[in-house]
Design an enzyme around this catalytic site. Structure first.
Site, mmCIF file in Angstrom:
data_model
loop_
_atom_site.group_PDB
_atom_site.id
_atom_site.type_symbol
_atom_site.label_atom_id
_atom_site.label_comp_id
_atom_site.label_asym_id
_atom_site.label_seq_id
_atom_site.Cartn_x
_atom_site.Cartn_y
_atom_site.Cartn_z
ATOM 1 N N ASP A 28 0.831 -1.213 0.000
ATOM 2 C CA ASP A 28 0.000 0.000 0.000
ATOM 3 C C ASP A 28 0.861 1.256 0.000
ATOM 4 O O ASP A 28 1.949 1.283 0.571
ATOM 5 C CB ASP A 28 -0.917 -0.027 1.240
ATOM 6 C CG ASP A 28 -2.091 0.928 1.100
ATOM 7 O OD1 ASP A 28 -2.351 1.414 -0.030
ATOM 8 O OD2 ASP A 28 -2.759 1.182 2.124
ATOM 9 N N SER A 73 -7.517 -5.517 -5.259
ATOM 10 C CA SER A 73 -8.583 -6.102 -4.440
ATOM 11 C C SER A 73 -9.918 -6.038 -5.174
ATOM 12 O O SER A 73 -10.081 -5.264 -6.134
ATOM 13 C CB SER A 73 -8.689 -5.355 -3.102
ATOM 14 O OG SER A 73 -9.340 -4.105 -3.287
ATOM 15 N N GLU A 75 -12.337 -4.636 -4.150
ATOM 16 C CA GLU A 75 -12.857 -3.280 -3.917
ATOM 17 C C GLU A 75 -12.149 -2.244 -4.791
ATOM 18 O O GLU A 75 -12.636 -1.123 -4.950
ATOM 19 C CB GLU A 75 -12.685 -2.885 -2.436
ATOM 20 C CG GLU A 75 -13.634 -3.596 -1.492
ATOM 21 C CD GLU A 75 -13.374 -5.090 -1.377
ATOM 22 O OE1 GLU A 75 -12.198 -5.482 -1.293
ATOM 23 O OE2 GLU A 75 -14.346 -5.867 -1.405
ATOM 24 N N ASN A 76 -11.004 -2.607 -5.371
ATOM 25 C CA ASN A 76 -10.263 -1.632 -6.171
ATOM 26 C C ASN A 76 -10.965 -1.282 -7.492
ATOM 27 O O ASN A 76 -10.590 -0.320 -8.165
ATOM 28 C CB ASN A 76 -8.821 -2.102 -6.441
ATOM 29 C CG ASN A 76 -7.924 -2.024 -5.219
ATOM 30 O OD1 ASN A 76 -7.013 -2.822 -5.030
ATOM 31 N ND2 ASN A 76 -8.157 -1.031 -4.358
ATOM 32 N N TRP A 77 -12.018 -2.048 -7.855
ATOM 33 C CA TRP A 77 -12.821 -1.677 -9.035
ATOM 34 C C TRP A 77 -13.504 -0.338 -8.831
ATOM 35 O O TRP A 77 -13.970 0.287 -9.791
ATOM 36 C CB TRP A 77 -13.894 -2.747 -9.306
ATOM 37 C CG TRP A 77 -13.345 -4.068 -9.728
ATOM 38 C CD1 TRP A 77 -13.220 -5.181 -8.952
ATOM 39 C CD2 TRP A 77 -12.863 -4.431 -11.034
ATOM 40 N NE1 TRP A 77 -12.676 -6.214 -9.689
ATOM 41 C CE2 TRP A 77 -12.457 -5.784 -10.964
ATOM 42 C CE3 TRP A 77 -12.729 -3.755 -12.247
ATOM 43 C CZ2 TRP A 77 -11.922 -6.466 -12.056
ATOM 44 C CZ3 TRP A 77 -12.206 -4.427 -13.335
ATOM 45 C CH2 TRP A 77 -11.796 -5.773 -13.237
HETATM 46 C C1 IPE Z 1 -5.424 -2.744 -0.212
HETATM 47 O O1 IPE Z 1 -5.087 -1.418 -0.400
HETATM 48 C C2 IPE Z 1 -5.423 -3.464 -1.520
HETATM 49 C C3 IPE Z 1 -4.117 -3.667 -2.148
HETATM 50 C C4 IPE Z 1 -2.966 -3.327 -1.650
HETATM 51 C C5 IPE Z 1 -4.147 -4.305 -3.433
HETATM 52 P P1 IPE Z 1 -6.187 -0.273 -0.564
HETATM 53 O O2 IPE Z 1 -5.456 1.006 -0.688
HETATM 54 O O3 IPE Z 1 -7.123 -0.630 -1.669
HETATM 55 O O4 IPE Z 1 -6.971 -0.379 0.804
HETATM 56 P P2 IPE Z 1 -7.865 0.683 1.570
HETATM 57 O O5 IPE Z 1 -8.867 1.192 0.575
HETATM 58 O O6 IPE Z 1 -6.950 1.773 2.031
HETATM 59 O O7 IPE Z 1 -8.457 -0.064 2.706
HETATM 60 C C1 IPE Z 2 -1.499 0.276 -3.398
HETATM 61 O O1 IPE Z 2 -1.324 1.630 -3.445
HETATM 62 C C2 IPE Z 2 -1.796 -0.322 -4.747
HETATM 63 C C3 IPE Z 2 -3.168 -0.790 -4.906
HETATM 64 C C4 IPE Z 2 -4.111 -0.755 -4.007
HETATM 65 C C5 IPE Z 2 -3.508 -1.335 -6.208
HETATM 66 P P1 IPE Z 2 -2.539 2.644 -3.423
HETATM 67 O O2 IPE Z 2 -2.920 2.942 -4.838
HETATM 68 O O3 IPE Z 2 -3.631 2.159 -2.574
HETATM 69 O O4 IPE Z 2 -1.845 3.913 -2.791
HETATM 70 P P2 IPE Z 2 -2.468 4.940 -1.747
HETATM 71 O O5 IPE Z 2 -3.025 4.153 -0.605
HETATM 72 O O6 IPE Z 2 -3.542 5.688 -2.488
HETATM 73 O O7 IPE Z 2 -1.329 5.800 -1.340
HETATM 74 MG MG MG Z 3 -4.081 2.396 -0.611
#
Ligand code: IPE
Ligand code: IPE
Ligand code: MG
Length: 251
Positions: A28, A73, A75-77
């Site tokens: 993250d 994840s 939820e990343n959609w």
């Molecule tokens: C968790 O990170 C998912 C991945 C690292 C792939 P997110 O950045 O999506 O999680 P939240 O939204 O902060 O909980």
């Molecule tokens: C983790 O980095 C990568 C994924 C969740 C795909 P983020 O994109 O969540 O980075 P932040 O949390 O916005 O800094």
């Molecule tokens: Mg993140």
């Protein structure tokens, strides 16, 4: 069956000063890394891939048998379409660029998560990576992509229900070990150590079942800055912990 036997599989053969067999990482902080430099989020994700590559090398050098990387994840959609597209593209690029080296180094690649919702070309690439490395034994790299712990549990329940319907198993025979075989991670030991970078202290739907007794290390470093030293620090912190699995330990 005695309760201790029933949950025996949650106590892997490590802890108490031993090195973790299975390390899982919530990678993250890519977005914040980019923002701090006035760059687009995608630039952070690209650096994130470089950090993932370093982690794969470091895991091997540190004697880890299983490394699971949370890459996308369920939820990343919810992210903007362009960012989702970039993340899909980066996985594709990673497989294309790194598969030959991983194959040569004897790394077994496995993708966990719901693969049905991926594009046809990504599905083909994932299948190829898994097939071409399935007999490798140096260590296992699990890429959690389109992965959600709850989604995985629901898919596993459905698969178990189907097996009962077909008469392959009896509902009464489903115990923790049997159920684990329906998860994407079937056959892999539970993670001993879960590392999350970027200072967030939550699990974000990662390995809900498997990490029931994992040790968590929360590191403040943003994922693109995670290096072999940060990895070694997390493992040192893990080794200093005492795992009790509900017992009374050595005290
Ligand atoms: C968790 O990170 C998912 C991945 C690292 C792939 P997110 O950045 O999506 O999680 P939240 O939204 O902060 O909980
Ligand atoms: C983790 O980095 C990568 C994924 C969740 C795909 P983020 O994109 O969540 O980075 P932040 O949390 O916005 O800094
Ligand atoms: Mg993140």
């Amino acid at each position: 069956m005695k309760a201790a036997e029933k949950s025996a599989h949650i106590a892997p053969a490590s802890g108490g000063g031993a090195a973790p067999r299975h390390v899982a990482i919530i990678m993250d902080g890519n977005g914040r890394w980019a923002k701090a430099r006035g760059l687009e989020r995608t630039a952070g994700h690209r650096e994130g891939v470089a950090a993932a590559r370093r982690a794969v090398e470091a895991a091997r050098d540190l004697g880890v048998e299983y490394l699971t990387l949370y890459s996308f994840s369920t939820e990343n959609w919810r992210r903007p379409a362009g960012e989702v597209r970039d993340l899909m593209g980066l996985l594709k690029q990673f497989i294309v660029d790194d598969l030959p080296r991983l194959r040569k180094e004897g790394v077994r690649v496995r993708v966990i998560g719901d693969k049905d919702n991926l594009t046809a070309d990504l599905k083909t690439l994932v299948r190829r990576a898994e097939r071409e490395t399935e007999n490798n034994t140096t260590y296992t790299l699990q890429i959690a992509f389109n992965y959600g712990g709850r989604d995985e549990l629901v898919r596993a329940v459905r698969a178990a229900a189907d097996a009962v319907k077909r008469g392959d198993i009896e509902a009464d025979d489903i115990d923790e070990a049997t159920f684990s075989r329906f998860l994407d991670t079937a056959g892999a030991p539970d993670p001993d150590l879960v590392i999350r970078t970027s200072g967030e202290r939550r699990t974000s739907n990662f390995l809900n079942w498997q990490a029931a007794y994992a040790e968590y290390v929360f590191a403040d470093v943003l994922w693109p800055d995670f290096d072999a030293d940060a990895f070694a620090d997390a493992i040192a912190e893990y080794k200093a912990r005492e795992r009790r699995y509900g017992g009374v330990g050595d005290a």
